[in-house]
Design an enzyme around this catalytic site. Structure first.
Site, mmCIF file in Angstrom:
data_model
loop_
_atom_site.group_PDB
_atom_site.id
_atom_site.type_symbol
_atom_site.label_atom_id
_atom_site.label_comp_id
_atom_site.label_asym_id
_atom_site.label_seq_id
_atom_site.Cartn_x
_atom_site.Cartn_y
_atom_site.Cartn_z
ATOM 1 N N LYS A 174 53.686 3.558 66.788
ATOM 2 C CA LYS A 174 55.088 3.840 67.116
ATOM 3 C C LYS A 174 55.679 4.831 66.112
ATOM 4 O O LYS A 174 56.412 5.756 66.483
ATOM 5 C CB LYS A 174 55.893 2.538 67.133
ATOM 6 C CG LYS A 174 57.393 2.695 67.378
ATOM 7 C CD LYS A 174 57.723 3.102 68.809
ATOM 8 C CE LYS A 174 59.170 3.516 68.996
ATOM 9 N NZ LYS A 174 60.119 2.408 69.063
ATOM 10 N N LYS B 283 66.520 5.663 61.857
ATOM 11 C CA LYS B 283 65.936 4.433 61.292
ATOM 12 C C LYS B 283 64.410 4.477 61.370
ATOM 13 O O LYS B 283 63.711 4.167 60.406
ATOM 14 C CB LYS B 283 66.461 3.204 62.038
ATOM 15 C CG LYS B 283 65.992 1.881 61.472
ATOM 16 C CD LYS B 283 65.774 0.829 62.555
ATOM 17 C CE LYS B 283 64.481 1.053 63.310
ATOM 18 N NZ LYS B 283 64.146 0.034 64.299
#
Lengths: 294, 294
Positions: free
Chosen positions: B171, B239
């Site tokens: 990811k 983030k």
């Protein structure tokens, strides 16, 4: 039709060869590549003694040389195209050069009654040999339509972007996107491997989502295999990125990602990567990661 | 099967909803989202009073919360999952968090006889609602096979990358590639427009060659239209990029392009782009270019 082709390097020679094979009378010139001239002559091309000479012989003059100063010399040098070309002729510059300079060259030729197209390509040596180049064209619509049949001998995807210089702008944008996508793929694969995952599996998974790109597919695989036979040489991509940076500076535009890639290409070239495929950018990212202490 | 779902935000609520609709007994918890709990309760879900309670009720505990500290609190906080979960149960963390922390969490749970999968997703709110997420999984093969039927309710492309943490690594790599591709597209489109070409034509031409990417296709169009309704919010991409930078630092890896994108996201957020789609990165590049003097 009488055509001239100036610049018979890795790209120019096979392109000239295709125009010749299509049955055109082809006049050729290159200031260095004697063996290319001989090879094309053996297939029926007629060598010229300078760009002026080449321009006198033909109604359409193709140019494929490395950089902006080279095109300027071919067009406006002592024995340049401008000195020999007849009004009503067309110059088709397929080199990748500055869009700002291109517009200036087009203006200067127009004063002589000569139209110009900028028609930079992507697709590399293989595309040049197979006639599968992508060609991004700037210039007047009617001139584009007039020259299109010749471009179709050279390329598969031929797109008229807009006025003079817009073909070069498009190529520049292409090189910026390719460079930053490549940097992203390189950083991701190095990080994934150092973080203990199998980068080949990661690449495969990423191809199925928003990270998908032609670069991840083609150059990502080269990176994983360490296969850096060009393809497209780092030194040429750096040149194209430099054009983007110079153009940005002239236009008061700031492109920090592109500037960073330029610096990373500098590092790659400093360590022997000039003639490797540009996907070897991953070698710089690998070298930045911890292996041993200084 | 008894399942628990902890974290009922924009992503978690529709994912929990799908597990419920598929006929599972679903226990739910969120420390804030009271309206989401009510909505799921009205469809048959059973609210829990804390993660411990949720873990006691189910053999499989799904987690979908914003960041690494949130997962840590859910798992190991005062009333955390660890306090209630039974040996032989499985924790499936679908949040996007640190791969290094993930491996640590998996080890700590294993001491309790509990297996963990990291299964971060991409595909956004629409993917969560429609069950078309891409799910990148880390953890033991047999655990993955055991949990797979539930993941198939949530996603379309479900790939087992490797051991614990490898889903998060994948990811992270995805987010790095997406960010840098997006920056490249933004810089190219701004430069093309400032250089006088039609950026829509440039995008179209680029889609046919090596600059092609899903980002150029989808987010390039958003940039041209100035349509920045998320999609995926800038603040969340920042983030994720921060996770990549932190991981790189821990591993002694240098990812300069990713660091630059992080700074540009900072600028975007400073100017009100936090809740816009991340493709609004182009607004920063536009703002860097000349419009008027300071």
């Amino acid at each position: 039709m009488n055509l001239s082709f100036i610049g018979l390097g890795i790209m120019g020679k096979p392109m000239a060869g295709r125009l010749l094979e299509a049955g055109n009378d082809l006049y050729v010139y290159d200031k260095n590549a004697l063996s290319s001239i001989k090879e094309l002559e053996s297939k029926g091309a007629i060598p010229c003694k300078n760009p002026k000479d080449a321009a006198e012989k033909a109604k359409v003059v193709f140019i494929m040389v490395p950089d902006t100063p080279d095109v300027e010399e071919v067009l406006f040098g002592d024995d340049g195209v401008e000195k020999g070309i007849k009004p009503g002729s067309v110059v088709v510059d397929m080199s990748t050069i500055s869009p700002v300079a291109t517009r200036n060259f087009a203006e200067r030729l127009r004063l002589k009654g000569v139209e110009m197209l900028d028609a930079p390509v992507s697709g590399g040596e293989i595309g040049a040999k197979n006639g599968t180049l992508s060609i991004m064209v700037g210039g007047k619509e009617e001139v584009f339509q007039h020259i299109r049949p010749y471009l179709e001998i050279l390329g598969k995807s031929i797109i008229h972007i807009g006025k003079n210089g817009d073909g070069q702008v498009c190529k520049m944008a292409n090189q910026v996107v390719v460079a930053l996508t490549m940097l992203g793929v390189a950083e991701a694969l190095v990080l994934a491997e150092k973080a203990g995952a199998d980068p080949a599996k990661v690449r495969e998974a990423l191809l199925g989502g928003f990270a998908q790109s032609k670069i991840l597919e083609v150059h990502g695989e080269r990176m994983l295999k360490g296969m850096f036979i060009p393809g497209f040489r780092t030194v040429l991509h750096r040149k194209d990125i430099k054009i983007a940076l110079n153009t940005a500076q002239e236009l008061c535009v700031s492109i920090p990602g592109t500037a960073l890639v330029h610096e990373i290409f500098n590092a790659l070239i400093a360590h022997g990567g000039a003639d490797l495929d540009h996907s070897s950018i991953i070698k710089v990212i690998e070298a930045l990661a911890k292996k041993e202490n200084f």
